[in-house]
Design a protein around this motif. Structure first.
Motif, PDB file in Angstrom:
ATOM      1  N   ASP A 127       0.856  -1.188   0.000  1.00 30.38           N
ATOM      2  CA  ASP A 127       0.000   0.000   0.000  1.00 30.38           C
ATOM      3  C   ASP A 127       0.893   1.240   0.000  1.00 30.38           C
ATOM      4  O   ASP A 127       1.527   1.561   0.993  1.00 30.38           O
ATOM      5  N   LYS A 128       0.915   1.934  -1.141  1.00 32.77           N
ATOM      6  CA  LYS A 128       1.765   3.128  -1.280  1.00 32.77           C
ATOM      7  C   LYS A 128       0.980   4.408  -1.035  1.00 32.77           C
ATOM      8  O   LYS A 128       1.544   5.485  -1.067  1.00 32.77           O
ATOM      9  N   GLY A 129      -0.325   4.281  -0.839  1.00 34.74           N
ATOM     10  CA  GLY A 129      -1.144   5.455  -0.543  1.00 34.74           C
ATOM     11  C   GLY A 129      -1.702   6.137  -1.776  1.00 34.74           C
ATOM     12  O   GLY A 129      -2.305   7.200  -1.653  1.00 34.74           O
ATOM     13  N   ASP A 130      -1.524   5.583  -2.970  1.00 29.80           N
ATOM     14  CA  ASP A 130      -2.083   6.200  -4.164  1.00 29.80           C
ATOM     15  C   ASP A 130      -3.229   5.350  -4.709  1.00 29.80           C
ATOM     16  O   ASP A 130      -3.518   4.259  -4.214  1.00 29.80           O
ATOM     17  N   LEU A 131      -3.872   5.833  -5.759  1.00 28.10           N
ATOM     18  CA  LEU A 131      -5.046   5.172  -6.314  1.00 28.10           C
ATOM     19  C   LEU A 131      -4.690   3.846  -6.986  1.00 28.10           C
ATOM     20  O   LEU A 131      -5.438   2.880  -6.892  1.00 28.10           O
ATOM     21  N   GLU A 132      -3.555   3.788  -7.636  1.00 27.67           N
ATOM     22  CA  GLU A 132      -3.153   2.571  -8.340  1.00 27.67           C
ATOM     23  C   GLU A 132      -2.901   1.409  -7.362  1.00 27.67           C
ATOM     24  O   GLU A 132      -3.311   0.282  -7.615  1.00 27.67           O
ATOM     25  N   SER A 133      -2.245   1.685  -6.246  1.00 31.34           N
ATOM     26  CA  SER A 133      -2.018   0.620  -5.262  1.00 31.34           C
ATOM     27  C   SER A 133      -3.332   0.186  -4.616  1.00 31.34           C
ATOM     28  O   SER A 133      -3.509  -0.989  -4.277  1.00 31.34           O
ATOM     29  N   ALA A 134      -4.292   1.100  -4.448  1.00 32.81           N
ATOM     30  CA  ALA A 134      -5.602   0.748  -3.907  1.00 32.81           C
ATOM     31  C   ALA A 134      -6.334  -0.191  -4.866  1.00 32.81           C
ATOM     32  O   ALA A 134      -6.996  -1.140  -4.438  1.00 32.81           O
ATOM     33  N   LYS A 135      -6.206   0.055  -6.182  1.00 30.74           N
ATOM     34  CA  LYS A 135      -6.820  -0.827  -7.180  1.00 30.74           C
ATOM     35  C   LYS A 135      -6.177  -2.215  -7.144  1.00 30.74           C
ATOM     36  O   LYS A 135      -6.861  -3.228  -7.258  1.00 30.74           O
ATOM     37  N   GLN A 136      -4.854  -2.257  -6.987  1.00 34.13           N
ATOM     38  CA  GLN A 136      -4.151  -3.539  -6.926  1.00 34.13           C
ATOM     39  C   GLN A 136      -4.565  -4.331  -5.685  1.00 34.13           C
ATOM     40  O   GLN A 136      -4.766  -5.548  -5.750  1.00 34.13           O
ATOM     41  N   ILE A 137      -4.707  -3.627  -4.568  1.00 41.01           N
ATOM     42  CA  ILE A 137      -5.103  -4.300  -3.322  1.00 41.01           C
ATOM     43  C   ILE A 137      -6.539  -4.816  -3.426  1.00 41.01           C
ATOM     44  O   ILE A 137      -6.846  -5.938  -3.006  1.00 41.01           O
ATOM     45  N   SER A 138      -7.433  -4.029  -4.025  1.00 38.97           N
ATOM     46  CA  SER A 138      -8.823  -4.494  -4.166  1.00 38.97           C
ATOM     47  C   SER A 138      -8.905  -5.692  -5.109  1.00 38.97           C
ATOM     48  O   SER A 138      -9.666  -6.628  -4.861  1.00 38.97           O
ATOM     49  N   SER A 139      -8.115  -5.701  -6.185  1.00 39.44           N
ATOM     50  CA  SER A 139      -8.124  -6.861  -7.077  1.00 39.44           C
ATOM     51  C   SER A 139      -7.503  -8.077  -6.383  1.00 39.44           C
ATOM     52  O   SER A 139      -7.926  -9.209  -6.610  1.00 39.44           O
ATOM     53  N   TYR A 140      -6.512  -7.840  -5.516  1.00 38.78           N
ATOM     54  CA  TYR A 140      -5.921  -8.937  -4.731  1.00 38.78           C
ATOM     55  C   TYR A 140      -6.975  -9.582  -3.828  1.00 38.78           C
ATOM     56  O   TYR A 140      -7.092 -10.800  -3.770  1.00 38.78           O
ATOM     57  N   TYR A 141      -7.760  -8.746  -3.121  1.00 38.53           N
ATOM     58  CA  TYR A 141      -8.783  -9.289  -2.221  1.00 38.53           C
ATOM     59  C   TYR A 141      -9.879 -10.017  -2.993  1.00 38.53           C
ATOM     60  O   TYR A 141     -10.414 -11.014  -2.514  1.00 38.53           O
ATOM     61  N   LEU A 142     -10.230  -9.546  -4.174  1.00 31.93           N
ATOM     62  CA  LEU A 142     -11.211 -10.244  -4.998  1.00 31.93           C
ATOM     63  C   LEU A 142     -10.677 -11.614  -5.420  1.00 31.93           C
ATOM     64  O   LEU A 142     -11.416 -12.606  -5.440  1.00 31.93           O
ATOM     65  N   GLU A 143      -9.398 -11.667  -5.760  1.00 34.86           N
ATOM     66  CA  GLU A 143      -8.788 -12.939  -6.162  1.00 34.86           C
ATOM     67  C   GLU A 143      -8.709 -13.908  -4.981  1.00 34.86           C
ATOM     68  O   GLU A 143      -8.992 -15.106  -5.131  1.00 34.86           O
ATOM     69  N   VAL A 144      -8.358 -13.417  -3.809  1.00 32.71           N
ATOM     70  CA  VAL A 144      -8.301 -14.259  -2.610  1.00 32.71           C
ATOM     71  C   VAL A 144      -9.695 -14.772  -2.256  1.00 32.71           C
ATOM     72  O   VAL A 144      -9.870 -15.944  -1.882  1.00 32.71           O
ATOM     73  N   GLU A 145     -10.719 -13.930  -2.398  1.00 35.13           N
ATOM     74  CA  GLU A 145     -12.086 -14.360  -2.137  1.00 35.13           C
ATOM     75  C   GLU A 145     -12.513 -15.448  -3.121  1.00 35.13           C
ATOM     76  O   GLU A 145     -13.170 -16.417  -2.729  1.00 35.13           O
ATOM     77  N   ASP A 146     -12.116 -15.313  -4.373  1.00 36.92           N
ATOM     78  CA  ASP A 146     -12.430 -16.335  -5.368  1.00 36.92           C
ATOM     79  C   ASP A 146     -11.730 -17.653  -5.031  1.00 36.92           C
ATOM     80  O   ASP A 146     -12.325 -18.730  -5.171  1.00 36.92           O
ATOM     81  N   ILE A 147     -10.492 -17.587  -4.568  1.00 39.22           N
ATOM     82  CA  ILE A 147      -9.756 -18.790  -4.167  1.00 39.22           C
ATOM     83  C   ILE A 147     -10.450 -19.465  -2.973  1.00 39.22           C
ATOM     84  O   ILE A 147     -10.583 -20.694  -2.928  1.00 39.22           O
ATOM     85  N   ALA A 148     -10.912 -18.655  -2.036  1.00 34.75           N
ATOM     86  CA  ALA A 148     -11.617 -19.207  -0.863  1.00 34.75           C
ATOM     87  C   ALA A 148     -12.915 -19.886  -1.281  1.00 34.75           C
ATOM     88  O   ALA A 148     -13.279 -20.949  -0.759  1.00 34.75           O
ATOM     89  N   LYS A 149     -13.608 -19.316  -2.253  1.00 31.00           N
ATOM     90  CA  LYS A 149     -14.847 -19.937  -2.745  1.00 31.00           C
ATOM     91  C   LYS A 149     -14.542 -21.249  -3.437  1.00 31.00           C
ATOM     92  O   LYS A 149     -15.308 -22.209  -3.344  1.00 31.00           O
ATOM     93  N   GLN A 150     -13.425 -21.332  -4.148  1.00 27.71           N
ATOM     94  CA  GLN A 150     -13.037 -22.579  -4.809  1.00 27.71           C
ATOM     95  C   GLN A 150     -12.718 -23.658  -3.783  1.00 27.71           C
ATOM     96  O   GLN A 150     -13.019 -24.839  -3.987  1.00 27.71           O
ATOM     97  N   CYS A 151     -12.096 -23.261  -2.683  1.00 22.47           N
ATOM     98  CA  CYS A 151     -11.740 -24.236  -1.648  1.00 22.47           C
ATOM     99  C   CYS A 151     -12.977 -24.782  -0.945  1.00 22.47           C
ATOM    100  O   CYS A 151     -13.024 -25.959  -0.592  1.00 22.47           O
ATOM    101  N   THR A 152     -13.964 -23.938  -0.706  1.00 24.72           N
ATOM    102  CA  THR A 152     -15.156 -24.378   0.009  1.00 24.72           C
ATOM    103  C   THR A 152     -16.185 -25.010  -0.915  1.00 24.72           C
ATOM    104  O   THR A 152     -17.143 -25.609  -0.456  1.00 24.72           O
ATOM    105  N   GLY A 153     -16.010 -24.843  -2.201  1.00 24.53           N
ATOM    106  CA  GLY A 153     -16.969 -25.416  -3.150  1.00 24.53           C
ATOM    107  C   GLY A 153     -18.179 -24.535  -3.341  1.00 24.53           C
ATOM    108  O   GLY A 153     -19.183 -24.958  -3.882  1.00 24.53           O
TER     109      GLY A 153
END
Length: 75
Positions: A46-72
């Motif tokens: 997190d660098k405090g700018d808009l681009e890093s915020a977009k990267q972090i939000s896409s990271y959390y979306l990807e992690v949530e998708d991985i968690a959904k795959q694990c739980t079925g």
């Protein structure tokens, strides 16, 4: 007197005894935890700018998708 006592005691104990034994079998689902074999991506800094915020939000979306795959839960 004793004879009356010996006759009375068996009637007392048989009156309290259950007439038939009821056995109920109940089945229920037991969930067993399993280890998820999927790997998590590296978390962006997190660098405090808009681009890093977009990267972090896409990271959390990807992690949530991985968690959904694990739980079925693929809704």
């Amino acid at each position: 007197m004793r004879i009356l006592f010996y006759i009375f005691i068996p009637f007392v104990f048989t009156a309290c005894a259950p007439k038939e034994l009821l056995i109920k079998t109940q089945y229920q689902e037991v969930k067993i935890p399993i280890k998820c074999p999927l790997k998590l991506p590296l978390k962006p800094f997190d660098k405090g700018d808009l681009e890093s915020a977009k990267q972090i939000s896409s990271y959390y979306l990807e992690v949530e998708d991985i968690a959904k795959q694990c739980t079925g839960d693929n809704k």
